[in-house]
Design an enzyme around this catalytic site. Structure first.
Site, mmCIF file in Angstrom:
data_model
loop_
_atom_site.group_PDB
_atom_site.id
_atom_site.type_symbol
_atom_site.label_atom_id
_atom_site.label_comp_id
_atom_site.label_asym_id
_atom_site.label_seq_id
_atom_site.Cartn_x
_atom_site.Cartn_y
_atom_site.Cartn_z
ATOM 1 N N GLN A 140 66.398 52.339 -59.818
ATOM 2 C CA GLN A 140 65.429 53.342 -59.857
ATOM 3 C C GLN A 140 65.263 55.044 -59.228
ATOM 4 O O GLN A 140 64.818 55.537 -59.180
ATOM 5 C CB GLN A 140 64.707 52.720 -58.829
ATOM 6 N N HIS A 196 64.379 50.999 -54.619
ATOM 7 C CA HIS A 196 63.353 51.722 -53.656
ATOM 8 C C HIS A 196 63.780 53.169 -53.217
ATOM 9 O O HIS A 196 63.832 53.210 -51.960
ATOM 10 C CB HIS A 196 63.082 50.196 -52.969
ATOM 11 N N TYR A 230 52.437 51.189 -41.342
ATOM 12 C CA TYR A 230 51.263 50.672 -42.594
ATOM 13 C C TYR A 230 52.056 48.450 -42.913
ATOM 14 O O TYR A 230 51.633 48.407 -43.647
ATOM 15 C CB TYR A 230 51.356 51.645 -43.681
ATOM 16 N N TYR A 235 57.228 37.948 -55.769
ATOM 17 C CA TYR A 235 57.636 37.632 -57.661
ATOM 18 C C TYR A 235 57.974 36.505 -57.750
ATOM 19 O O TYR A 235 58.032 36.221 -59.175
ATOM 20 C CB TYR A 235 59.153 38.610 -58.007
#
Length: 373
Positions: A89, A153, A257, A268
């Site tokens: 990514q 990420h 958070y 997954y």
């Protein structure tokens, strides 16, 4: 022990299934939209971020490491782009201009960088100026550490608030049990900087021993959307959950958070991550998706350009390949709509200075949403 694990797993699956049937997690197909999607910039592979210059032209990043300047229908490749760590990514990520670009000319770029002692890469933030078709006066403002060869990420979005502070999101780099809950480490955080890369004196952890003082909030997984609320000035983020549990949050100073201590998602593989979805001292999302849509890019509609859309939020879906509109009542999502179905992996969405919405789609390019008469 086996029985207790089975009960936790069964309850999570029941919770996941029941939430997926909740009306707030249902997305409506829309057959009559107030716009026509027109392909403005074609032949782009992974257009990751975009921003607008005062003359109405656009700068668009390609994840592979290029910046395209689109002006008067012509694409020009910009020189002087930083070397990127193109893995998984990672690559060339977001791009944003300073709110006073006309006066100072600063352009901000986030990207995966190999800079550092360790093998691999991590997310970096730089700024530069555009001179002709080249970036000049480049400065690296921040580089997350440590590097890792993991490909997931990186984050990463850039947005300025009304006071001129720059917010940057960085994902937890696939190290969920180490990075997001530790303020002495990078990753799984949203950062706040002055425009020159220095640390604001009122950042929440500036007086904490060993803390990364750029951190503004923590406990994030992989935030790939940041947007400023046009009325309140608050910074909102969207971030990838695992299997289920993608979130929208309002970013608050020093707030936690919760990832991975609390989550509305599961692994997954289908196994549980935790049996907790809330905990004292940890923020609840204002919205979460079940199943995951893999959100990327985020924009508020602030004008009446599209009938009935003002005040709603647009989010791209990588997984289901559409643009989603979220209807809001204050901070509560009351309705979801699927726009541009099967258009492709929507990587970014922006409201331009002309009041039009622009949508970046992998394998295609940049679409302009043209209002219908």
């Amino acid at each position: 022990m086996k029985n207790s694990v089975f009960l936790i797993f069964s309850s999570l699956i029941f919770f996941y299934s029941s939430c997926a049937q909740d009306p707030e997690n249902q997305v409506d197909d829309v057959t009559n939209t107030p716009f026509q999607a027109e392909l403005l910039i074609d032949e782009m592979q992974i257009p990751w971020g975009m921003t607008f210059l005062p003359d109405g032209s656009m700068l668009v990043t390609e994840k592979s490491g290029e910046i395209i300047h689109f002006k008067n229908g012509t694409k020009t490749q910009i020189e002087g782009v930083p070397k990127v760590y193109a893995r998984g990514q990672g690559g060339l990520l977001d791009i944003e201009v300073h709110p006073n670009y006309s006066e100072n000319g600063w352009i901000y770029i986030s990207y995966a960088s190999e800079e550092g002692d360790e093998k691999g890469g991590n997310t970096a933030l730089m700024r530069a100026k555009l001179q002709g078709n080249s970036l000049v006066d480049s400065e690296v403002l921040y580089k997350a550490t440590p590097n890792t060869t993991k490909g997931q990420h990186f984050g990463s979005r850039i947005v300025f608030d009304n006071e001129g502070y720059l917010f940057l999101s960085i994902g937890e780099r696939g190290d969920r049990d180490t990075n997001p809950q530790d303020i002495t480490r990078d990753g799984g955080k949203i950062y706040r900087f002055n425009a020159d890369g220095s640390i604001p004196k009122d950042n929440p952890f500036v007086n904490e021993s060993g803390a990364k003082t750029a951190i503004y909030s923590y406990g994030h997984r992989n935030p790939q959307g940041l947007a400023k609320h046009p009325e309140t000035g608050e910074i909102w983020d969207n971030e990838h959950g695992p299997r289920g549990g993608d979130e929208i949050n309002i970013v608050k100073p020093g707030a936690n958070y919760g990832w991975p201590v609390i989550t509305y998602g599961i692994n997954y593989s289908g196994t549980p991550i935790t049996d907790e979805t809330e905990k004292e001292g940890m923020e609840q999302p204002i919205h979460y998706w079940l199943p995951s849509i893999a959100p990327s890019g985020m924009a508020f509609v602030s004008t009446d350009t599209y009938k009935g859309y003002k005040g709603s939020v647009l989010v791209g879906s990588l997984k289901f390949q559409y643009l989603e509109r979220l209807v809001l009542n204050g901070n509560k999502v009351t309705k979801r709509e699927k726009l541009m179905p099967e258009i492709g992996r929507v990587r970014d969405v922006k409201e331009g200075p002309d009041g039009h919405i622009y949508v970046a789609v992998e394998g295609k390019g940049i679409y302009k949403l043209v209002p219908k008469n």
